[in-house]
Motif scaffolding. Structure first.
Motif, PDB file in Angstrom:
ATOM      1  N   VAL A   1       0.849  -1.191   0.000  1.00 57.01           N
ATOM      2  CA  VAL A   1       0.000   0.000   0.000  1.00 57.01           C
ATOM      3  C   VAL A   1       0.883   1.238   0.000  1.00 57.01           C
ATOM      4  CG1 VAL A   1      -1.788   1.254   1.248  1.00 57.01           C
ATOM      5  CG2 VAL A   1      -1.774  -1.259   1.269  1.00 57.01           C
ATOM      6  N   GLU A   2       0.597   2.171  -0.890  1.00 59.41           N
ATOM      7  CA  GLU A   2       1.343   3.425  -0.916  1.00 59.41           C
ATOM      8  C   GLU A   2       0.621   4.444  -0.035  1.00 59.41           C
ATOM      9  OE1 GLU A   2       4.416   5.604  -1.292  1.00 59.41           O
ATOM     10  OE2 GLU A   2       4.324   3.716  -2.422  1.00 59.41           O
ATOM     11  N   LEU A   3       1.387   5.114   0.812  1.00 59.68           N
ATOM     12  CA  LEU A   3       0.813   6.100   1.723  1.00 59.68           C
ATOM     13  C   LEU A   3       1.009   7.505   1.179  1.00 59.68           C
ATOM     14  CD1 LEU A   3       2.078   4.721   5.171  1.00 59.68           C
ATOM     15  CD2 LEU A   3      -0.007   4.117   3.917  1.00 59.68           C
ATOM     16  N   SER A   4       0.144   8.404   1.608  1.00 59.98           N
ATOM     17  CA  SER A   4       0.327   9.814   1.273  1.00 59.98           C
ATOM     18  C   SER A   4       1.456  10.383   2.129  1.00 59.98           C
ATOM     19  CB  SER A   4      -0.963  10.590   1.522  1.00 59.98           C
ATOM     20  OG  SER A   4      -1.237  10.639   2.928  1.00 59.98           O
ATOM     21  N   GLU A   5       1.909  11.586   1.801  1.00 58.02           N
ATOM     22  CA  GLU A   5       2.997  12.206   2.568  1.00 58.02           C
ATOM     23  C   GLU A   5       2.599  12.396   4.025  1.00 58.02           C
ATOM     24  OE1 GLU A   5       6.957  13.815   2.607  1.00 58.02           O
ATOM     25  OE2 GLU A   5       5.801  12.540   1.259  1.00 58.02           O
ATOM     26  N   GLY A   6       1.371  12.830   4.260  1.00 61.58           N
ATOM     27  CA  GLY A   6       0.908  13.007   5.632  1.00 61.58           C
ATOM     28  C   GLY A   6       0.821  11.696   6.389  1.00 61.58           C
ATOM     29  N   GLN A   7       0.434  10.610   5.705  1.00 63.53           N
ATOM     30  CA  GLN A   7       0.357   9.302   6.352  1.00 63.53           C
ATOM     31  C   GLN A   7       1.745   8.772   6.678  1.00 63.53           C
ATOM     32  OE1 GLN A   7      -1.969   7.399   3.287  1.00 63.53           O
ATOM     33  NE2 GLN A   7      -3.871   7.581   4.460  1.00 63.53           N
TER      34      GLN A   7
ATOM     35  N   ARG B   1       9.736   4.819  22.212  1.00 64.98           N
ATOM     36  CA  ARG B   1      10.483   4.844  23.470  1.00 64.98           C
ATOM     37  C   ARG B   1       9.701   5.650  24.496  1.00 64.98           C
ATOM     38  NH1 ARG B   1      16.357   5.644  20.544  1.00 64.98           N
ATOM     39  NH2 ARG B   1      16.699   3.423  20.128  1.00 64.98           N
ATOM     40  N   GLU B   2       9.411   5.013  25.614  1.00 64.28           N
ATOM     41  CA  GLU B   2       8.473   5.603  26.573  1.00 64.28           C
ATOM     42  C   GLU B   2       9.129   6.512  27.596  1.00 64.28           C
ATOM     43  OE1 GLU B   2       6.532   2.156  28.153  1.00 64.28           O
ATOM     44  OE2 GLU B   2       5.046   2.112  26.527  1.00 64.28           O
ATOM     45  N   ARG B   3      10.422   6.326  27.910  1.00 63.25           N
ATOM     46  CA  ARG B   3      11.077   7.143  28.941  1.00 63.25           C
ATOM     47  C   ARG B   3      12.425   7.668  28.424  1.00 63.25           C
ATOM     48  NH1 ARG B   3       9.441   6.803  34.154  1.00 63.25           N
ATOM     49  NH2 ARG B   3      11.585   7.038  34.915  1.00 63.25           N
ATOM     50  N   PRO B   4      12.395   8.502  27.389  1.00 64.04           N
ATOM     51  CA  PRO B   4      13.659   9.050  26.882  1.00 64.04           C
ATOM     52  C   PRO B   4      14.186  10.160  27.779  1.00 64.04           C
ATOM     53  CG  PRO B   4      11.834  10.020  25.705  1.00 64.04           C
ATOM     54  CD  PRO B   4      11.236   8.989  26.642  1.00 64.04           C
ATOM     55  N   LEU B   5      15.477  10.427  27.651  1.00 63.59           N
ATOM     56  CA  LEU B   5      16.056  11.586  28.336  1.00 63.59           C
ATOM     57  C   LEU B   5      15.938  12.840  27.467  1.00 63.59           C
ATOM     58  CD1 LEU B   5      19.334  10.054  29.847  1.00 63.59           C
ATOM     59  CD2 LEU B   5      17.109  10.385  30.940  1.00 63.59           C
ATOM     60  N   LEU B   6      15.899  12.625  26.147  1.00 61.37           N
ATOM     61  CA  LEU B   6      15.740  13.732  25.204  1.00 61.37           C
ATOM     62  C   LEU B   6      14.578  13.401  24.275  1.00 61.37           C
ATOM     63  CD1 LEU B   6      16.719  16.380  23.863  1.00 61.37           C
ATOM     64  CD2 LEU B   6      18.263  14.975  22.453  1.00 61.37           C
ATOM     65  N   PHE B   7      13.600  14.283  24.260  1.00 61.71           N
ATOM     66  CA  PHE B   7      12.421  14.131  23.410  1.00 61.71           C
ATOM     67  C   PHE B   7      12.517  15.221  22.350  1.00 61.71           C
ATOM     68  CE2 PHE B   7       7.496  14.318  23.334  1.00 61.71           C
ATOM     69  CZ  PHE B   7       7.474  13.495  22.218  1.00 61.71           C
ATOM     70  N   LEU B   8      12.872  14.842  21.114  1.00 60.90           N
ATOM     71  CA  LEU B   8      13.229  15.798  20.075  1.00 60.90           C
ATOM     72  C   LEU B   8      12.199  15.784  18.951  1.00 60.90           C
ATOM     73  CD1 LEU B   8      15.286  17.785  18.871  1.00 60.90           C
ATOM     74  CD2 LEU B   8      16.505  15.822  17.918  1.00 60.90           C
ATOM     75  N   LEU B   9      11.667  16.941  18.641  1.00 63.80           N
ATOM     76  CA  LEU B   9      10.689  17.102  17.566  1.00 63.80           C
ATOM     77  C   LEU B   9      11.219  18.150  16.602  1.00 63.80           C
ATOM     78  CD1 LEU B   9       7.503  17.272  19.823  1.00 63.80           C
ATOM     79  CD2 LEU B   9       8.447  15.256  18.691  1.00 63.80           C
ATOM     80  N   ASP B  10      11.760  17.698  15.475  1.00 60.07           N
ATOM     81  CA  ASP B  10      12.344  18.602  14.491  1.00 60.07           C
ATOM     82  C   ASP B  10      11.367  18.760  13.329  1.00 60.07           C
ATOM     83  OD1 ASP B  10      13.872  20.103  12.824  1.00 60.07           O
ATOM     84  OD2 ASP B  10      15.364  18.551  12.393  1.00 60.07           O
ATOM     85  N   GLU B  11      10.548  19.803  13.387  1.00 55.84           N
ATOM     86  CA  GLU B  11       9.519  20.052  12.370  1.00 55.84           C
ATOM     87  C   GLU B  11       8.733  18.777  12.075  1.00 55.84           C
ATOM     88  OE1 GLU B  11       8.852  22.945  11.347  1.00 55.84           O
ATOM     89  OE2 GLU B  11      10.628  24.196  11.121  1.00 55.84           O
ATOM     90  N   PRO B  12       8.153  18.133  13.087  1.00 55.24           N
ATOM     91  CA  PRO B  12       7.582  16.799  12.895  1.00 55.24           C
ATOM     92  C   PRO B  12       6.212  16.793  12.226  1.00 55.24           C
ATOM     93  CG  PRO B  12       7.207  17.491  15.143  1.00 55.24           C
ATOM     94  CD  PRO B  12       7.982  18.598  14.481  1.00 55.24           C
ATOM     95  N   THR B  13       5.625  17.960  12.008  1.00 58.20           N
ATOM     96  CA  THR B  13       4.267  17.997  11.455  1.00 58.20           C
ATOM     97  C   THR B  13       4.201  18.813  10.170  1.00 58.20           C
ATOM     98  OG1 THR B  13       3.727  19.914  12.836  1.00 58.20           O
ATOM     99  CG2 THR B  13       3.235  17.734  13.735  1.00 58.20           C
ATOM    100  N   ALA B  14       5.324  18.916   9.470  1.00 58.50           N
ATOM    101  CA  ALA B  14       5.371  19.774   8.278  1.00 58.50           C
ATOM    102  C   ALA B  14       4.420  19.305   7.188  1.00 58.50           C
ATOM    103  CB  ALA B  14       6.800  19.828   7.741  1.00 58.50           C
ATOM    104  N   SER B  15       4.097  18.005   7.170  1.00 61.70           N
ATOM    105  CA  SER B  15       3.236  17.471   6.111  1.00 61.70           C
ATOM    106  C   SER B  15       1.794  17.306   6.563  1.00 61.70           C
ATOM    107  CB  SER B  15       3.785  16.114   5.629  1.00 61.70           C
ATOM    108  OG  SER B  15       5.074  16.254   5.105  1.00 61.70           O
ATOM    109  N   LEU B  16       1.451  17.799   7.750  1.00 57.16           N
ATOM    110  CA  LEU B  16       0.090  17.669   8.268  1.00 57.16           C
ATOM    111  C   LEU B  16      -0.662  18.981   8.113  1.00 57.16           C
ATOM    112  CD1 LEU B  16       0.745  15.682  11.574  1.00 57.16           C
ATOM    113  CD2 LEU B  16       0.310  14.778   9.289  1.00 57.16           C
ATOM    114  N   ASP B  17      -1.987  18.887   8.035  1.00 58.33           N
ATOM    115  CA  ASP B  17      -2.788  20.096   7.978  1.00 58.33           C
ATOM    116  C   ASP B  17      -2.855  20.728   9.366  1.00 58.33           C
ATOM    117  OD1 ASP B  17      -5.006  18.867   9.488  1.00 58.33           O
ATOM    118  OD2 ASP B  17      -5.359  17.732   7.647  1.00 58.33           O
ATOM    119  N   ALA B  18      -3.398  21.937   9.446  1.00 61.14           N
ATOM    120  CA  ALA B  18      -3.379  22.696  10.694  1.00 61.14           C
ATOM    121  C   ALA B  18      -4.100  21.976  11.824  1.00 61.14           C
ATOM    122  CB  ALA B  18      -3.989  24.076  10.453  1.00 61.14           C
TER     123      ALA B  18
END
Length: 596
Positions: free
Chosen positions: A483-489, A501-518
């Motif tokens: 199955v091919e997914l869309s960019e947002g999927q 990972r449930e208990r990280p020491l560093l939780f990093l989000l680098d533009e993680p929603t750039a392909s999602l709608d508002a």
């Protein structure tokens, strides 16, 4: 670590023995046998001729039979000596050596090697020459066997006339000329590697599915093909010039040897005509002289091949040394189970290889344990570079990064990354089963269906999974029959992978929603902020959000404003807006764009 040809060949021989012991023994026996059969066959033939002349029928028949067996064995050993090493080279080179170099590169701690042209050029050569690297071992062994056959031939002819030993000197001329020509070819291969890699990339662009849509819409497909042809022609012209010069060197070398060889045959014919030998000596001289030409030619070829091994070995050894040097950079200190003070940047500067300005310039800041820190700024301001340094993808040029007072470079890289949960803007699209596409975020739990399902629900991928034909077992990627997914999927799958990972020491989000709608972006950030606060209380996790969307960073405990690689402002949203600086200006532009 310094690698030598001899050390590499010893390793390759051991590799051949472990993978294909029977074939390795056969090849070695064939090479050794090819050295022995030459003097046996020629001496037996001389004995047969002399015995026939002396009317010793029994000895003549036995000698003739031995010569026939030796001549048959010569062809047999020659065939085995060629075909079996080729089989070994293909099997071991492609299945073992090829995988080893890629595995070693994939396990390098940082990413710098993926951006350095000198690494990529040598990698392009190494990728298509692993079987040839294996072949250099057998060429070296064939060259040694050829030299021994040459020595045996010259000893036999020297016993007829010592002047013939001078052929050794003349035999070295084509070897030297071939070495010179091979060096020209090796330099041409390295010089053309960049253009060759460029045309391969352009070929992928012109034939790829994703790029194909844009090329057809813009009507630029023909232009890309022309650029590919130009890159290929540039590479081919340099190679052609090198091949022409190499051919001239080879012709000159063989002209010198052939002249000396003809003179030697004339000398032996003169000696035979004046009665200074038996009829068997004449036959031996003819046979050895004939085989000498073949022996010198094959020895020169294999010696030249061995001397030119640098074309394939040097990129391989360079990569091995490069990898070994990088492998020593990992620290020895294990990260703690929780953070108490946080992460501190002390006057950190960093410049990417090949650039003229710093991506980070004297950044000093404390990321308190348990806090949520947002990093904002225009493109190229240094936001993502901070994220890369936090992951130990790169090492600061100056300054240091402390994790609870310990220099990050002292931490065991693999252990530190096991305590990081990260989602990147340029996320991976793994054409695997859906469960693996999520589970790869934490190899320790890749088969834990409950944790995978939990991560999927957290990233709102559960609804997508329910629509897939085989749920979590569904294959992803149309090219693999899935199955091919869309960019947002695809991005949601990456978000789920980053939540494994449930208990990280560093939780990093680098533009993680750039392909999602508002709306989807807001829902994701609400969940992520809730998670960040929870794990911050439990184990002092530092959450870092890199974003250019100001609506996602307002609730952060601390906002870092980057400009031109420098930290120019720092504070809460309210503080930064009130200060009427760069953040306030950017926020105003962002807010106006949304209202418009």
């Amino acid at each position: 670590m310094k690698w030598s040809y001899g050390r590499l060949w010893a390793e390759l021989l051991g590799m051949s023995w472990r993978c294909l012991p029977g074939a390795t023994v056969t090849a070695l026996v064939a090479l050794a046998g090819s050295v022995v059969v030459l003097p046996v066959s020629t001496l037996a033939l001389r004995s047969a001729v002399d015995s026939a002349g002396n009317h010793d029928a029994h000895r003549a028949v036995v000698s003739a039979a031995l010569a026939a067996v030796a001549f048959a064995a010569t062809a047999w050993f020659r065939q085995l000596g060629e075909s079996v090493p080729q089989y070994i080279g293909n099997r071991v080179g492609r299945l073992v050596l090829h995988d080893r170099i890629h595995r070693d590169l994939a396990t390098i701690d940082g990413l710098e090697h993926l951006e350095r042209p000198e690494v990529l050029d040598r990698l392009a050569l190494a990728r298509r020459s692993q079987s040839r690297v294996m072949a250099t071992l057998w060429n070296a062994l064939r060259a040694c066997a050829g030299i021994l056959r040459l020595i045996a031939s010259l000893l036999l002819m020297g016993s007829m006339n010592p002047w013939l030993l001078l052929l050794v000197v003349f035999a070295g001329v084509p070897v030297w000329c071939d070495h010179r020509s091979r060096a020209l070819l090796a330099d041409a291969e390295v010089a053309a590697a960049g253009q060759y890699r460029l045309q391969q990339h352009l070929f992928s662009v012109s034939t790829g599915f994703d790029s194909g849509k844009e090329l057809r819409t813009a009507g630029t497909g023909r232009r890309v093909v022309e650029l590919q042809e130009s890159a290929w022609n540039d590479a081919a012209r340099g190679r052609m010039r090198a091949h022409v010069l190499a051919a001239w060197w080879t012709i000159c070398g063989w002209t010198v040897f052939t002249t000396a060889f003809v003179a030697g045959l004339g000398l032996m014919a003169y000696q035979a005509l004046h009665g200074n030998g038996t009829s068997g000596d004449v036959v031996l001289t003819i046979v050895v002289a004939t085989s000498l030409h073949q022996t010198v030619q094959s020895t020169a070829n294999y010696t030249a091949e061995t001397a030119s091994s640098g074309t394939y070995i040097e990129p391989h050894l360079w990569l091995r040394t490069y990898i070994a040097n990088l492998s020593t950079r990992s620290g020895t200190v294990q990260p703690s189970q929780s953070l108490t003070t946080g992460i501190v940047f002390e006057n950190v500067s960093f410049r990417y290889h090949g650039t003229e300005s710093n991506a980070l310039d004297g950044v000093s800041v404390t990321l308190d344990a348990g806090s949520v820190v947002a990093i904002v700024g225009e493109y190229g301001s240094g936001k993502t570079t901070i994220a890369k340094l936090l992951n130990k993808f790169y090492t600061p040029d100056t300054g240091r990064i402390l994790v609870d007072g310990v220099d990050m470079q002292m931490l065991v890289t693999a252990s530190w990354r096991e305590r990081i949960s990260a989602t990147f803007q340029d996320f991976g699209r793994f054409r695997t089963k859906m469960s693996e596409g999520i589970g790869l975020g934490d190899l320790a739990h890749i088969d834990d269906a409950a944790q995978i399902q939990s991560a999927a629900e957290f990233a709102c991928v559960d609804e997508l999974i329910e629509r897939l034909p085989d749920g979590l077992s569904s294959q992803l990627g149309r090219g693999l029959g899935g199955v091919e997914l869309s960019e947002g999927q695809w991005q949601r799958v990456a978000l789920a992978r980053g939540a494994m990972r449930e208990r990280p020491l560093l939780f990093l989000l680098d533009e993680p929603t750039a392909s999602l709608d508002a709306a989807a972006e807001r829902a994701v950030y609400e969940r992520y902020m809730e998670r960040a606060r929870r794990i911050g209380r439990e184990c002092g996790t530092v959450t870092v959000i890199v974003s250019h969307r100001f609506s996602t960073v307002r609730s952060a405990d601390k906002i870092l404003v980057m400009q031109g690689g420098r930290l120019v402002e720092m504070g809460t949203h309210a503080e930064l807006v009130a200060s009427n600086g760069l953040y306030a200006e950017l926020y105003s532009i962002h807010e106006s764009a949304y209202l418009t």
